[in-house]
Design a protein around this motif. Structure first.
Motif, PDB file in Angstrom:
ATOM      1  N   MET A   1      66.603  29.440 -20.889  1.00  0.00           N
ATOM      2  CA  MET A   1      66.013  28.126 -21.418  1.00  0.00           C
ATOM      3  C   MET A   1      65.738  28.427 -22.985  1.00  0.00           C
ATOM      4  SD  MET A   1      62.692  25.910 -20.451  1.00  0.00           S
ATOM      5  CE  MET A   1      61.887  24.600 -21.727  1.00  0.00           C
ATOM      6  N   ASP A   2      65.929  27.597 -23.829  1.00  0.00           N
ATOM      7  CA  ASP A   2      65.501  28.047 -25.238  1.00  0.00           C
ATOM      8  C   ASP A   2      64.101  27.337 -25.297  1.00  0.00           C
ATOM      9  OD1 ASP A   2      68.006  29.059 -26.129  1.00  0.00           O
ATOM     10  OD2 ASP A   2      68.907  27.383 -26.557  1.00  0.00           O
ATOM     11  N   GLN A   3      63.183  28.049 -25.867  1.00  0.00           N
ATOM     12  CA  GLN A   3      61.928  27.426 -25.989  1.00  0.00           C
ATOM     13  C   GLN A   3      61.680  27.207 -27.688  1.00  0.00           C
ATOM     14  OE1 GLN A   3      59.756  26.973 -23.449  1.00  0.00           O
ATOM     15  NE2 GLN A   3      59.886  28.424 -22.144  1.00  0.00           N
ATOM     16  N   THR A   4      61.002  25.985 -27.702  1.00  0.00           N
ATOM     17  CA  THR A   4      60.248  25.806 -29.201  1.00  0.00           C
ATOM     18  C   THR A   4      59.016  26.728 -29.240  1.00  0.00           C
ATOM     19  OG1 THR A   4      60.662  23.426 -28.787  1.00  0.00           O
ATOM     20  CG2 THR A   4      59.255  24.124 -30.303  1.00  0.00           C
ATOM     21  N   VAL A   5      59.276  27.305 -30.215  1.00  0.00           N
ATOM     22  CA  VAL A   5      58.163  28.288 -30.712  1.00  0.00           C
ATOM     23  C   VAL A   5      56.814  27.550 -30.645  1.00  0.00           C
ATOM     24  CG1 VAL A   5      56.992  29.869 -32.489  1.00  0.00           C
ATOM     25  CG2 VAL A   5      59.505  29.727 -32.029  1.00  0.00           C
ATOM     26  N   TYR A   8      52.171  27.308 -25.135  1.00  0.00           N
ATOM     27  CA  TYR A   8      52.321  26.456 -24.025  1.00  0.00           C
ATOM     28  C   TYR A   8      50.863  26.641 -23.469  1.00  0.00           C
ATOM     29  CZ  TYR A   8      57.236  25.786 -25.236  1.00  0.00           C
ATOM     30  OH  TYR A   8      58.569  25.289 -26.173  1.00  0.00           O
ATOM     31  N   ILE A   9      50.413  25.359 -23.008  1.00  0.00           N
ATOM     32  CA  ILE A   9      49.159  25.538 -21.956  1.00  0.00           C
ATOM     33  C   ILE A   9      49.793  25.041 -20.477  1.00  0.00           C
ATOM     34  CG2 ILE A   9      46.944  24.543 -21.657  1.00  0.00           C
ATOM     35  CD1 ILE A   9      47.445  25.919 -24.276  1.00  0.00           C
ATOM     36  N   VAL A  10      49.769  25.994 -19.681  1.00  0.00           N
ATOM     37  CA  VAL A  10      50.415  26.048 -18.275  1.00  0.00           C
ATOM     38  C   VAL A  10      49.481  25.879 -17.193  1.00  0.00           C
ATOM     39  CG1 VAL A  10      52.376  26.712 -16.849  1.00  0.00           C
ATOM     40  CG2 VAL A  10      52.473  27.121 -19.399  1.00  0.00           C
ATOM     41  N   PRO A  11      49.211  24.880 -16.439  1.00  0.00           N
ATOM     42  CA  PRO A  11      48.449  24.884 -15.483  1.00  0.00           C
ATOM     43  C   PRO A  11      49.035  25.588 -14.328  1.00  0.00           C
ATOM     44  CG  PRO A  11      48.634  22.535 -16.215  1.00  0.00           C
ATOM     45  CD  PRO A  11      49.577  23.592 -16.824  1.00  0.00           C
ATOM     46  N   ILE A  25      57.216  26.765 -13.966  1.00  0.00           N
ATOM     47  CA  ILE A  25      57.955  28.002 -13.738  1.00  0.00           C
ATOM     48  C   ILE A  25      59.043  28.490 -14.953  1.00  0.00           C
ATOM     49  CG2 ILE A  25      59.677  29.115 -12.172  1.00  0.00           C
ATOM     50  CD1 ILE A  25      58.183  27.729  -9.865  1.00  0.00           C
ATOM     51  N   GLU A  26      59.564  27.131 -15.168  1.00  0.00           N
ATOM     52  CA  GLU A  26      60.674  27.436 -16.387  1.00  0.00           C
ATOM     53  C   GLU A  26      60.113  27.771 -17.683  1.00  0.00           C
ATOM     54  OE1 GLU A  26      64.659  24.631 -17.970  1.00  0.00           O
ATOM     55  OE2 GLU A  26      62.849  23.652 -16.700  1.00  0.00           O
ATOM     56  N   VAL A  27      59.018  27.244 -17.979  1.00  0.00           N
ATOM     57  CA  VAL A  27      58.362  27.707 -19.325  1.00  0.00           C
ATOM     58  C   VAL A  27      57.772  29.168 -19.163  1.00  0.00           C
ATOM     59  CG1 VAL A  27      56.336  27.324 -20.667  1.00  0.00           C
ATOM     60  CG2 VAL A  27      57.748  25.356 -20.031  1.00  0.00           C
ATOM     61  N   LEU A  28      57.286  29.697 -18.087  1.00  0.00           N
ATOM     62  CA  LEU A  28      56.708  30.775 -17.920  1.00  0.00           C
ATOM     63  C   LEU A  28      57.947  32.084 -17.905  1.00  0.00           C
ATOM     64  CD1 LEU A  28      53.866  30.159 -15.431  1.00  0.00           C
ATOM     65  CD2 LEU A  28      53.584  30.719 -17.887  1.00  0.00           C
ATOM     66  N   GLN A  29      58.969  31.584 -17.382  1.00  0.00           N
ATOM     67  CA  GLN A  29      60.098  32.417 -17.510  1.00  0.00           C
ATOM     68  C   GLN A  29      60.703  32.419 -18.992  1.00  0.00           C
ATOM     69  OE1 GLN A  29      62.507  30.505 -14.522  1.00  0.00           O
ATOM     70  NE2 GLN A  29      61.849  32.306 -12.882  1.00  0.00           N
ATOM     71  N   SER A  47      54.598  37.235  -9.732  1.00  0.00           N
ATOM     72  CA  SER A  47      55.561  37.859  -8.958  1.00  0.00           C
ATOM     73  C   SER A  47      56.168  37.148  -7.755  1.00  0.00           C
ATOM     74  CB  SER A  47      54.810  39.025  -8.091  1.00  0.00           C
ATOM     75  OG  SER A  47      55.579  39.769  -7.368  1.00  0.00           O
ATOM     76  N   HIS A  48      55.256  36.171  -7.219  1.00  0.00           N
ATOM     77  CA  HIS A  48      55.667  35.317  -6.184  1.00  0.00           C
ATOM     78  C   HIS A  48      56.800  34.343  -6.707  1.00  0.00           C
ATOM     79  CE1 HIS A  48      55.205  32.553  -2.680  1.00  0.00           C
ATOM     80  NE2 HIS A  48      55.364  31.523  -3.510  1.00  0.00           N
ATOM     81  N   PHE A  49      56.663  34.034  -7.840  1.00  0.00           N
ATOM     82  CA  PHE A  49      57.556  32.991  -8.379  1.00  0.00           C
ATOM     83  C   PHE A  49      58.635  33.751  -9.095  1.00  0.00           C
ATOM     84  CE2 PHE A  49      54.274  30.112  -7.606  1.00  0.00           C
ATOM     85  CZ  PHE A  49      54.714  28.940  -6.920  1.00  0.00           C
ATOM     86  N   GLY A  50      58.902  35.101  -9.251  1.00  0.00           N
ATOM     87  CA  GLY A  50      59.784  35.717  -9.846  1.00  0.00           C
ATOM     88  C   GLY A  50      59.934  35.836 -11.262  1.00  0.00           C
ATOM     89  N   ILE A  51      58.649  35.538 -11.682  1.00  0.00           N
ATOM     90  CA  ILE A  51      58.419  35.596 -13.122  1.00  0.00           C
ATOM     91  C   ILE A  51      57.949  37.036 -13.639  1.00  0.00           C
ATOM     92  CG2 ILE A  51      57.189  34.401 -15.275  1.00  0.00           C
ATOM     93  CD1 ILE A  51      56.455  32.068 -13.088  1.00  0.00           C
TER      94      ILE A  51
END
Length: 280
Positions: A1-5, A8-11, A25-29, A47-51
């Motif tokens: 996934m291409d991320q905008t620079v 990101y605030i991720v709960p 998950i997608e953002v953290l990867q 690790s649980h989510f394979g990140i």
């Protein structure tokens, strides 16, 4: 996934791993770096989510110094995500100085919606949720705690606190002393987890239940308090209320309450409290 620079605030989940969103998950990867309150604690979740994204520590003791380094990563074209140990970052967790510095430096901050213990507990509390105030943790020292509650005693909004298990009895005791034993409270413990419980009732009743049951003195706690409201013996005449509302169209509440009280011969404090309660 291409991320905008961006930052990101991720709960992250507050207990139930099923609450981790696919977008989180997608953002953290996809980001280049994840700033964690505790890298060892967050490492288990990732690790649980394979990140396997690179992580760095960002906590109360290093946040100010680390913020500039993270801005430099953004300037180099690397996106960064911020997570806390659990729930939505910045809610009684580090991140305020980082977000402020990133914005001042001209970079985007992109928030993701997700778990938050305070809002999750409030939604199931049965207390008014149209107006509320999140107050974080009460002070640990007895006098400071009493002073804080005294300052909030006549706040008409539902009050939300986080509390640690070893201080919950002390905080409930202080609430009885300052707010009165009949104030309605809801204590939510271990929200979304296996031993989730909600204790509801007058603060004196909830204190008794907590004191009697050591299990209620364990885990993560959200303590919610019904806002102040006028008792029946402080009922105000309709004509005084109408005058107050008219005066508030032109004057601050405090001055309007004083004038309306003088006109109708009622207590100005009662009018002022009424105005706070209804949001004049």
């Amino acid at each position: 996934m291409d991320q905008t620079v961006a930052l990101y605030i991720v709960p992250t989940p507050i207990g139930n791993l099923g609450d981790m969103s696919s977008r989180a998950i997608e953002v953290l990867q996809g980001v280049s770096l994840i700033a964690c309150e505790d890298t060892r604690h967050s490492g288990k979740l990732l690790s649980h989510f394979g990140i396997d994204t690179r992580t760095t520590a960002l906590h109360d003791h290093n946040e100010r110094a680390r913020a500039q380094w993270i801005v430099e990563q953004l300037a180099a074209g690397q996106s960064v995500a911020l997570i806390s140990d659990a729930g939505t970052p910045l809610i009684s967790d580090p991140g305020y100085h980082l977000v402020s510095h990133v914005r001042e430096s001209g970079f985007n901050v992109i928030p993701l919606p997700g778990p938050c213990a305070a809002i999750t507990a409030l939604s199931a509390s049965g207390l008014p949720s149209d107006r509320f105030s999140f107050e974080g943790f009460l002070p640990s020292k007895e006098k400071a705690r009493a002073d804080k509650l005294l300052a909030l005693k006549e706040d008409p909004r539902t009050l939300i606190f986080y509390e640690s298990p070893h201080r919950i009895e002390h905080s409930l005791t202080t609430m009885v002393e300052v707010l009165g034993g009949d104030r309605q409270v809801v204590m939510a413990r271990e929200v979304t987890k296996t031993f989730e419980t909600f204790l509801c009732g007058q603060v004196s009743e909830v204190l008794e239940k907590v004191s009697r049951d050591p299990n209620q003195q364990k885990g993560e706690i959200v303590l919610m308090v019904h806002g102040f409201h006028l008792s029946d013996d402080e009922a105000l005449p309709t004509v005084a209320i109408n005058s107050l509302k008219l005066l508030c169209e032109e004057l601050p509440l405090k001055k309007a309450a004083a004038l309306a009280a003088q006109i109708h011969g009622v207590k100005k404090n009662a009018l002022y409290k009424y105005g706070l309660e209804v949001g004049l």
